[in-house]
Design a protein around this motif. Structure first.
Motif, PDB file in Angstrom:
ATOM      1  N   GLU A  51      48.697  28.747  47.294  1.00 19.63           N
ATOM      2  CA  GLU A  51      48.611  29.758  45.862  1.00 19.63           C
ATOM      3  C   GLU A  51      49.026  28.794  44.650  1.00 19.63           C
ATOM      4  OE1 GLU A  51      51.283  32.991  43.902  1.00 19.63           O
ATOM      5  OE2 GLU A  51      51.647  32.817  46.051  1.00 19.63           O
TER       6      GLU A  51
ATOM      7  N   ARG B 263      57.268  28.591  41.292  1.00 19.59           N
ATOM      8  CA  ARG B 263      56.067  29.019  40.716  1.00 19.59           C
ATOM      9  C   ARG B 263      55.900  29.081  39.242  1.00 19.59           C
ATOM     10  NH1 ARG B 263      55.908  33.563  43.812  1.00 19.59           N
ATOM     11  NH2 ARG B 263      54.912  32.224  45.574  1.00 19.59           N
TER      12      ARG B 263
ATOM     13  N   ARG C 297      43.095  25.277  49.237  1.00 22.05           N
ATOM     14  CA  ARG C 297      42.421  26.150  49.826  1.00 22.05           C
ATOM     15  C   ARG C 297      41.525  25.462  50.904  1.00 22.05           C
ATOM     16  NH1 ARG C 297      44.116  28.960  45.498  1.00 22.05           N
ATOM     17  NH2 ARG C 297      43.425  27.035  44.238  1.00 22.05           N
TER      18      ARG C 297
END
Lengths: 257, 320
Positions: free
Chosen positions: A218, A197, A238
């Motif tokens: 995410e 990340r 998403r």
């Protein structure tokens, strides 16, 4: 490639066969610079094979694949393709970092030696500089305390973080992750995803084959669903995860979510 | 009880077990039998007059014998070093994707593994009979010069065949040719024992095939290669006694036997030979031990120097 911004990776009709078995049946995909693309799909769908084609660990049998505007594995001159030599292929790979499912750290070297190896041996960086940079990278993945440990003295999550640092040491412009958390105990997955990340936030271009839907939703800029050697659906993570358009995507997601 | 121990919530620790251990009468019988046999053996060594211990000790360290031991050791080390190099080359050839190259290596191994060392040594000793001089130059030079309408040849170096293929060099050649074939198979097994993911990881980092072999594959293969190579080295030490077929007469066994046959003290000098080879192979085992330790890095749980230093530094830091 007429559009102004050149994509980091461009695949056009990429096919790959192993003998009689066609694993990739025409993949078209663009990865823009700075983009994080997650690839999901059932096992045997060809997602790992596609990833391995990008740095020429597998040779494509048809179609074209460019990284940074360079044709992977070949040189095109006068409408004819010429295979690249071992040395030229190696030079192409320097720009592409890869992280494997089973880490593949060099077991006879310490964490630091693993990270220093390629810069010293391939780029000819001075040892002292490589050491300084290696310690920096291992600090960045949270392993400052473990620089002198051998891989078998590290947990799976730590090993995978060393593997990420090792790939970053070559200062790649593109990072490939081949199911980086699939061989890890569940409680160790988080620490590796955290590092990834951070890497994504620093602007690294990443192609991640994964089963971590949470990470894909995410961190990913784009989600690719592959099945049976073709790209079935591409889109905003998403949206694909929340409202899959294709029946095969729905079937797969209903099993894993 | 409760008054003595304020912490009544914790149950008393269980009593340590005191049980009668299982008896092993078989072990005692075996020990007694071995002790009697050992005593008989030592008794024989001391009382049998044929051993002539004093004579043996006086004669097993003469200058000629010491030179023999030196020749044997040097021959062993040289033959093994060159044999290992040849073996690595053959193993890499054997694993080559080029069928001609790998077929050549296969043929070499097939041929030289089939020949008894003593036969090969005898053959090498007589290579001088095939050509008088051995010359280095351009192949088919006389034909080539003929086509160009010139006379003469294209040779740079000529050596007398009887001179090169005599004694030490002939013996060394025979042993290296033979050892290379055995080592090739050992090295191949070692290379193939390394996880293919290692080469992929090295390639993905931009290492060429040759560099990946040298830096990543061979160091890991060494762990598998060294124990059988230790066997080979000890076998080589013993096989130097076959140099009698060349003949190389400065070698250890020949020297000891010469004393034995000259003085008719066959058994004492044979025992001296046994003891010499025992001592020399023990010496080689020590070397193997250190090599194994060097190449097992990252596979044991041993703490490295740098780790120990780091741990001690932490501990000192903690106590402050």
């Amino acid at each position: 490639m007429s559009d102004g911004a050149q994509p980091m990776v461009r695949a056009e009709g990429v096919r790959k066969s192993f003998g009689q078995v066609e694993v990739l049946k025409g993949i078209d995909l663009d990865v823009q610079s700075g983009e994080v693309v997650c690839v999901i799909g059932p096992s045997g769908s060809g997602k790992s094979t596609f990833l391995r084609c990008i740095n020429h660990l597998e040779q494509v049998t048809a179609g074209r694949l460019w990284v940074n505007g360079h044709l992977v594995g070949y040189r095109e001159r006068g409408g004819k393709l010429y295979e690249l030599r071992d040395k030229e292929v190696s030079a192409q790979r320097r720009d592409i970092g890869m992280v494997f499912q089973r880490f593949n750290l060099f077991p006879h070297m310490t964490a630091l030696e693993n990270v220093m190896e390629a810069p010293v041996q391939v780029k000819g960086v001075r040892k002292a500089d490589a050491r300084r940079r290696g310690i920096e990278l291992l600090e960045r993945v949270g392993l400052a305390e473990r620089v002198h440990n051998y891989p078998n003295q590290l947990s799976g999550g730590q090993q995978q973080r060393v593997a990420i640092a090792r790939a970053l040491a070559m200062e790649p412009s593109l990072m490939l992750f081949d199911e980086p958390t699939s061989a890890l105990d569940p409680e160790l997955v988080g620490e590796v995803l955290d590092v990834m990340r951070g890497l994504a936030q620093s602007g690294m271009t990443m192609v991640v084959v994964t089963h971590e839907m949470g990470f894909a939703r995410e961190v990913g800029d784009k989600l690719v669903f592959m099945d049976d050697g073709v790209v079935v659906e591409v889109g905003d993570p998403r949206q694909v995860l929340g409202d899959p358009q294709h029946v095969r995507t729905r079937a797969f997601l209903s099993k894993v979510l | 009880m409760a008054a003595e121990a304020p912490d009544t919530t914790r149950p008393a620790p269980p009593e340590p077990i005191e049980a009668v251990p299982v008896r092993h009468p078989g072990r005692w019988i075996a020990t007694a039998v071995i002790a009697v046999l050992a005593a008989m053996f030592v008794h024989m060594l001391v009382t049998n007059p044929v051993f002539q211990w004093d004579f043996m000790l006086d004669n097993m360290f003469t200058p000629a014998v010491l030179r023999g031991a030196q020749t044997t050791l040097i021959m062993t080390v040289l033959a093994m070093v060159l044999g290992v190099v040849l073996g690595i080359v053959l193993a890499v050839m054997r694993l080559s994707p080029n069928p001609v190259v790998s077929g050549t290596a296969w043929t070499y191994i097939w041929f030289f593994r089939a020949i008894p060392r003593i036969v090969l040594l005898f053959f090498c000793a007589n290579l001088g009979a095939m050509y008088g001089t051995y010359e280095l130059g351009i192949p088919f030079d006389q034909q080539l010069m003929g086509w160009l309408g010139l006379s003469g040849d294209l040779r740079f170096l000529g050596l007398d065949g009887n001179q090169i293929f005599a004694g030490f060099t002939a013996g060394l050649l025979g042993l290296v040719l033979s050892e290379g074939a055995y080592m090739a198979e050992i090295v191949r097994a070692g290379i193939q024992s390394v996880d293919p993911g290692q080469v992929e990881a090295a390639n993905a980092l931009g290492m060429s095939r040759g560099k990946a072999m040298r830096r990543i594959v061979l160091p890991q293969a060494m762990r598998v290669i060294i124990p059988p190579t230790g066997n080979e080295t000890i076998a080589m030490l013993k096989d130097t006694s076959l140099l009698i077929a060349v003949p190389v007469t400065t070698e250890l066994n020949f020297q000891l036997r010469a004393i034995g046959s000259r003085t008719f003290q066959i058994i004492p000098m044979a025992v001296a030979s046994i003891l010499w080879y025992l001592a020399l192979s023990s010496l080689l085992m020590v070397g193997q031990h250190f090599l194994e330790r060097r190449f097992s890095r990252g596979f044991g749980t041993r703490e490295t120097k740098a780790q120990r230093a780091a741990r001690q530094a932490r501990e000192i830091g903690n106590t402050k």
